[in-house]
Design a protein around this motif. Structure first.
Motif, PDB file in Angstrom:
ATOM      1  N   ASP A 284      -7.376  33.044 -11.007  1.00  0.00           N
ATOM      2  CA  ASP A 284      -7.097  32.399 -12.301  1.00  0.00           C
ATOM      3  C   ASP A 284      -6.445  31.030 -12.120  1.00  0.00           C
ATOM      4  OD1 ASP A 284      -8.008  34.607 -13.638  1.00  0.00           O
ATOM      5  OD2 ASP A 284      -6.014  35.536 -13.774  1.00  0.00           O
ATOM      6  N   ARG A 285      -5.370  31.023 -11.318  1.00  0.00           N
ATOM      7  CA  ARG A 285      -4.593  29.786 -11.171  1.00  0.00           C
ATOM      8  C   ARG A 285      -4.171  29.647  -9.723  1.00  0.00           C
ATOM      9  NH1 ARG A 285       0.604  30.397 -14.407  1.00  0.00           N
ATOM     10  NH2 ARG A 285       0.892  28.236 -13.752  1.00  0.00           N
ATOM     11  N   ILE A 286      -4.187  28.411  -9.222  1.00  0.00           N
ATOM     12  CA  ILE A 286      -3.663  28.189  -7.870  1.00  0.00           C
ATOM     13  C   ILE A 286      -3.204  26.734  -7.716  1.00  0.00           C
ATOM     14  CG2 ILE A 286      -5.917  27.679  -6.768  1.00  0.00           C
ATOM     15  CD1 ILE A 286      -3.150  29.741  -5.118  1.00  0.00           C
ATOM     16  N   ALA A 287      -2.127  26.553  -6.999  1.00  0.00           N
ATOM     17  CA  ALA A 287      -1.676  25.231  -6.545  1.00  0.00           C
ATOM     18  C   ALA A 287      -0.873  25.468  -5.275  1.00  0.00           C
ATOM     19  CB  ALA A 287      -0.822  24.541  -7.607  1.00  0.00           C
ATOM     20  N   LEU A 288      -1.005  24.569  -4.317  1.00  0.00           N
ATOM     21  CA  LEU A 288      -0.424  24.787  -2.989  1.00  0.00           C
ATOM     22  C   LEU A 288       0.759  23.860  -2.725  1.00  0.00           C
ATOM     23  CD1 LEU A 288      -3.734  24.879  -0.876  1.00  0.00           C
ATOM     24  CD2 LEU A 288      -2.570  26.799  -1.973  1.00  0.00           C
ATOM     25  N   ASP A 289       1.825  24.443  -2.237  1.00  0.00           N
ATOM     26  CA  ASP A 289       2.970  23.667  -1.771  1.00  0.00           C
ATOM     27  C   ASP A 289       2.620  23.157  -0.362  1.00  0.00           C
ATOM     28  OD1 ASP A 289       5.315  22.851  -0.595  1.00  0.00           O
ATOM     29  OD2 ASP A 289       6.482  24.601  -1.208  1.00  0.00           O
ATOM     30  N   TYR A 290       2.592  21.830  -0.178  1.00  0.00           N
ATOM     31  CA  TYR A 290       2.163  21.284   1.123  1.00  0.00           C
ATOM     32  C   TYR A 290       3.346  20.804   1.966  1.00  0.00           C
ATOM     33  CZ  TYR A 290       2.687  16.792  -1.226  1.00  0.00           C
ATOM     34  OH  TYR A 290       3.199  15.723  -1.917  1.00  0.00           O
ATOM     35  N   SER A 291       4.585  21.185   1.595  1.00  0.00           N
ATOM     36  CA  SER A 291       5.751  20.613   2.300  1.00  0.00           C
ATOM     37  C   SER A 291       5.795  21.003   3.780  1.00  0.00           C
ATOM     38  CB  SER A 291       7.058  20.983   1.596  1.00  0.00           C
ATOM     39  OG  SER A 291       7.134  22.365   1.426  1.00  0.00           O
ATOM     40  N   LYS A 292       5.217  22.166   4.124  1.00  0.00           N
ATOM     41  CA  LYS A 292       5.209  22.541   5.543  1.00  0.00           C
ATOM     42  C   LYS A 292       4.320  21.571   6.356  1.00  0.00           C
ATOM     43  CE  LYS A 292       4.385  26.443   8.646  1.00  0.00           C
ATOM     44  NZ  LYS A 292       3.697  27.741   8.781  1.00  0.00           N
ATOM     45  N   ALA A 293       3.187  21.190   5.781  1.00  0.00           N
ATOM     46  CA  ALA A 293       2.298  20.231   6.484  1.00  0.00           C
ATOM     47  C   ALA A 293       2.991  18.887   6.669  1.00  0.00           C
ATOM     48  CB  ALA A 293       0.991  20.059   5.704  1.00  0.00           C
ATOM     49  N   THR A 294       3.834  18.518   5.715  1.00  0.00           N
ATOM     50  CA  THR A 294       4.589  17.267   5.844  1.00  0.00           C
ATOM     51  C   THR A 294       5.593  17.398   6.989  1.00  0.00           C
ATOM     52  OG1 THR A 294       4.373  16.933   3.462  1.00  0.00           O
ATOM     53  CG2 THR A 294       6.010  15.575   4.613  1.00  0.00           C
ATOM     54  N   ALA A 295       6.301  18.528   7.010  1.00  0.00           N
ATOM     55  CA  ALA A 295       7.329  18.729   8.040  1.00  0.00           C
ATOM     56  C   ALA A 295       6.700  18.870   9.433  1.00  0.00           C
ATOM     57  CB  ALA A 295       8.154  19.969   7.706  1.00  0.00           C
ATOM     58  N   GLN A 296       5.605  19.615   9.527  1.00  0.00           N
ATOM     59  CA  GLN A 296       5.014  19.920  10.833  1.00  0.00           C
ATOM     60  C   GLN A 296       4.094  18.816  11.347  1.00  0.00           C
ATOM     61  OE1 GLN A 296       5.523  22.548  12.860  1.00  0.00           O
ATOM     62  NE2 GLN A 296       7.094  23.314  11.471  1.00  0.00           N
ATOM     63  N   TRP A 297       3.303  18.280  10.450  1.00  0.00           N
ATOM     64  CA  TRP A 297       2.240  17.376  10.886  1.00  0.00           C
ATOM     65  C   TRP A 297       2.367  15.973  10.293  1.00  0.00           C
ATOM     66  CZ3 TRP A 297      -1.801  21.635   9.346  1.00  0.00           C
ATOM     67  CH2 TRP A 297      -1.759  22.664  10.306  1.00  0.00           C
ATOM     68  N   ASN A 298       3.458  15.748   9.586  1.00  0.00           N
ATOM     69  CA  ASN A 298       3.669  14.455   8.959  1.00  0.00           C
ATOM     70  C   ASN A 298       2.497  14.077   8.039  1.00  0.00           C
ATOM     71  OD1 ASN A 298       5.084  12.141   8.430  1.00  0.00           O
ATOM     72  ND2 ASN A 298       4.235  11.007  10.179  1.00  0.00           N
TER      73      ASN A 298
ATOM     74  N   PRO B 128       0.879  23.445  17.068  1.00  0.00           N
ATOM     75  CA  PRO B 128      -0.040  24.433  16.487  1.00  0.00           C
ATOM     76  C   PRO B 128       0.670  25.203  15.376  1.00  0.00           C
ATOM     77  CG  PRO B 128       0.544  25.007  18.769  1.00  0.00           C
ATOM     78  CD  PRO B 128       1.205  23.715  18.470  1.00  0.00           C
ATOM     79  N   ASN B 129       0.043  25.255  14.213  1.00  0.00           N
ATOM     80  CA  ASN B 129       0.709  25.893  13.084  1.00  0.00           C
ATOM     81  C   ASN B 129      -0.296  26.249  11.990  1.00  0.00           C
ATOM     82  OD1 ASN B 129       2.989  26.769  11.590  1.00  0.00           O
ATOM     83  ND2 ASN B 129       4.178  25.170  12.591  1.00  0.00           N
ATOM     84  N   THR B 130       0.186  26.850  10.920  1.00  0.00           N
ATOM     85  CA  THR B 130      -0.659  27.209   9.779  1.00  0.00           C
ATOM     86  C   THR B 130      -0.076  26.558   8.543  1.00  0.00           C
ATOM     87  OG1 THR B 130      -1.258  29.335  10.744  1.00  0.00           O
ATOM     88  CG2 THR B 130      -1.438  29.149   8.344  1.00  0.00           C
ATOM     89  N   CYS B 131      -0.843  25.669   7.909  1.00  0.00           N
ATOM     90  CA  CYS B 131      -0.285  24.928   6.761  1.00  0.00           C
ATOM     91  C   CYS B 131      -1.263  24.811   5.595  1.00  0.00           C
ATOM     92  CB  CYS B 131       0.099  23.506   7.172  1.00  0.00           C
ATOM     93  SG  CYS B 131       1.418  23.408   8.386  1.00  0.00           S
ATOM     94  N   ASN B 132      -0.696  24.880   4.395  1.00  0.00           N
ATOM     95  CA  ASN B 132      -1.437  24.557   3.181  1.00  0.00           C
ATOM     96  C   ASN B 132      -1.772  23.074   3.167  1.00  0.00           C
ATOM     97  OD1 ASN B 132      -1.134  27.135   2.114  1.00  0.00           O
ATOM     98  ND2 ASN B 132       0.690  26.602   0.925  1.00  0.00           N
ATOM     99  N   ILE B 133      -2.981  22.760   2.701  1.00  0.00           N
ATOM    100  CA  ILE B 133      -3.386  21.357   2.558  1.00  0.00           C
ATOM    101  C   ILE B 133      -3.872  21.182   1.118  1.00  0.00           C
ATOM    102  CG2 ILE B 133      -5.000  19.572   3.352  1.00  0.00           C
ATOM    103  CD1 ILE B 133      -2.865  20.372   5.467  1.00  0.00           C
ATOM    104  N   GLY B 134      -2.983  20.694   0.284  1.00  0.00           N
ATOM    105  CA  GLY B 134      -3.344  20.516  -1.127  1.00  0.00           C
ATOM    106  C   GLY B 134      -2.528  19.401  -1.740  1.00  0.00           C
ATOM    107  N   SER B 135      -2.614  19.293  -3.062  1.00  0.00           N
ATOM    108  CA  SER B 135      -1.878  18.235  -3.769  1.00  0.00           C
ATOM    109  C   SER B 135      -0.601  18.780  -4.394  1.00  0.00           C
ATOM    110  CB  SER B 135      -2.772  17.671  -4.879  1.00  0.00           C
ATOM    111  OG  SER B 135      -2.942  18.666  -5.888  1.00  0.00           O
ATOM    112  N   GLY B 136      -0.499  20.112  -4.507  1.00  0.00           N
ATOM    113  CA  GLY B 136       0.653  20.719  -5.182  1.00  0.00           C
ATOM    114  C   GLY B 136       0.493  20.718  -6.700  1.00  0.00           C
ATOM    115  N   ILE B 137      -0.620  20.142  -7.172  1.00  0.00           N
ATOM    116  CA  ILE B 137      -0.804  19.989  -8.627  1.00  0.00           C
ATOM    117  C   ILE B 137      -1.899  20.929  -9.133  1.00  0.00           C
ATOM    118  CG2 ILE B 137      -1.437  18.356 -10.462  1.00  0.00           C
ATOM    119  CD1 ILE B 137      -0.502  16.108  -8.489  1.00  0.00           C
TER     120      ILE B 137
END
Ligand code: NAD
Length: 300
Positions: free
Chosen positions: A265-279, A224-233
């Motif tokens: 105005d601008r947003i992009a999400l770092d998804y590395s936590k979702a990779t580490a936590q949820w593969n 169980p965790n909280t993660c960004n889900i995006g492309s990073g772009i």
């Protein structure tokens, strides 16, 4: 078969989620205020109705609840804040509390990576970035995340929170105020004028809907965790306009109108936590995702 309840099952993400979870072998019951009554696995329930939610949970006893039902428009949240809070905060807290009571194992909440962080000084944002929403919608999502933390600490309910970027793909409503890919695609295929709110240089992070449904299941089965889900772009609205125009052979120029209140105005999400936590990581590029979306709308 393990039972799953999906709220917002009549909507864009909920609809894809039901299909994906069924393909993965789960028994899925969908809830939506606008659910088709003829479908046996759908229940037409308003999640704000506590009694109806209680009866449903008592009857179904799901192992997982994917909570995707929401008031989903930033603009609407600024116009009708009470409705946003009733749907996105009060109904969500009630659903989580009753989930704990009825022994649900994991509650998966669809928060928002696009609306929580406001206008951050650096991109892409990680989950540690300060939460500074600019809209009622973003504030409601932030509040519900906080309430879920408290509920999780005081009950046996586990919570996973997805903070998705701008989700797009087949089946998104092109007639609402949100969902720029669907709105532009529909208008361009009809040869109608497209409106961009702002100068077109505002940016968003776009994530294909199937990548989000995969993230959702990973968030239910992983820790169980909280993660960004995006492309990073970061992609500008102008860029989206041009990508879809190319794939639909659209020749007209857009009309530019004033930005709408509450929009970042601008947003992009770092998804590395979702990779580490949820593969989890995104698999569909924007070009491919837009291609699939345009082809789907063309067939409608
Ligand atoms: N689409 C995106 O870009 C995006 C991005 C980040 C987060 N999210 C979140 O993901 C979730 C799903 O979004 P979506 O794009 O599928 O939105 P959607 O508007 O297509 O679907 C939401 C569904 O919730 C239902 N609903 C609304 N109020 C209800 C109520 N009181 N009772 C029962 N059902 C109700 C609606 O009828 C609708 O079918 C939402 O929580 C949204 O905030 C979406």
């Amino acid at each position: 078969m393990e039972k799953i309840l999906v709220t917002g099952a009549g909507g864009f993400v909920g609809g894809h989620l039901v299909t994906y979870l069924q393909e993965q072998g789960y028994e899925v019951i969908g809830v939506d205020i606008n659910a088709p009554t003829t479908e046996k696995n759908f229940r037409p329930i308003d999640i704000r109705n506590q009694e109806h939610i209680r009866e449903l949970l008592d009857q179904i006893r799901p192992k997982f609840i994917f909570h995707a039902a929401a008031q989903t428009s930033v603009t609407e949240s600024m116009r009708l804040p009470k409705k946003d809070v009733e749907t996105n905060v009060l109904a969500s807290i009630n659903l989580a509390l009753q989930s704990a009571e009825f022994g649900v194992k994991r509650f998966i909440f669809f928060s928002s990576g696009g609306a929580l962080y406001g206008n951050p000084s650096e991109l892409p944002v990680s989950e540690d970035t300060e939460i500074k929403p600019l809209s009622i919608y973003g504030t409601s999502k932030a509040a519900t995340e906080n309430y879920l933390n408290i509920i999780q600490s005081n009950t046996n309910l586990e919570c996973s929170v997805l903070r998705p970027a701008n989700i797009y793909g087949p089946g998104q409503n092109p007639f609402g105020e949100a969902g720029v890919v669907a709105i532009f695609t529909e208008k361009m295929l009809r040869g109608e004028q497209v409106t961009i709110f702002g100068n077109g240089q505002q940016s968003r992070d776009y994530i294909y809907v199937e990548d989000v449904t995969k993230a959702a299941l990973a968030s239910a089965l992983g820790a169980p965790n909280t993660c960004n889900i995006g492309s990073g772009i970061e992609t500008t609205t102008q860029n989206i306009f041009e990508l879809i125009a190319k794939q639909t052979s659209y020749q007209l120029l857009p009309i530019y109108e004033n930005e709408r209140p509450g929009e970042v105005d601008r947003i992009a999400l770092d998804y590395s936590k979702a990779t580490a936590q949820w593969n989890w990581k995104p698999t569909v590029t924007l070009e491919e995702g837009i291609h699939r979306t345009v082809e789907w709308f063309r067939k409608q």
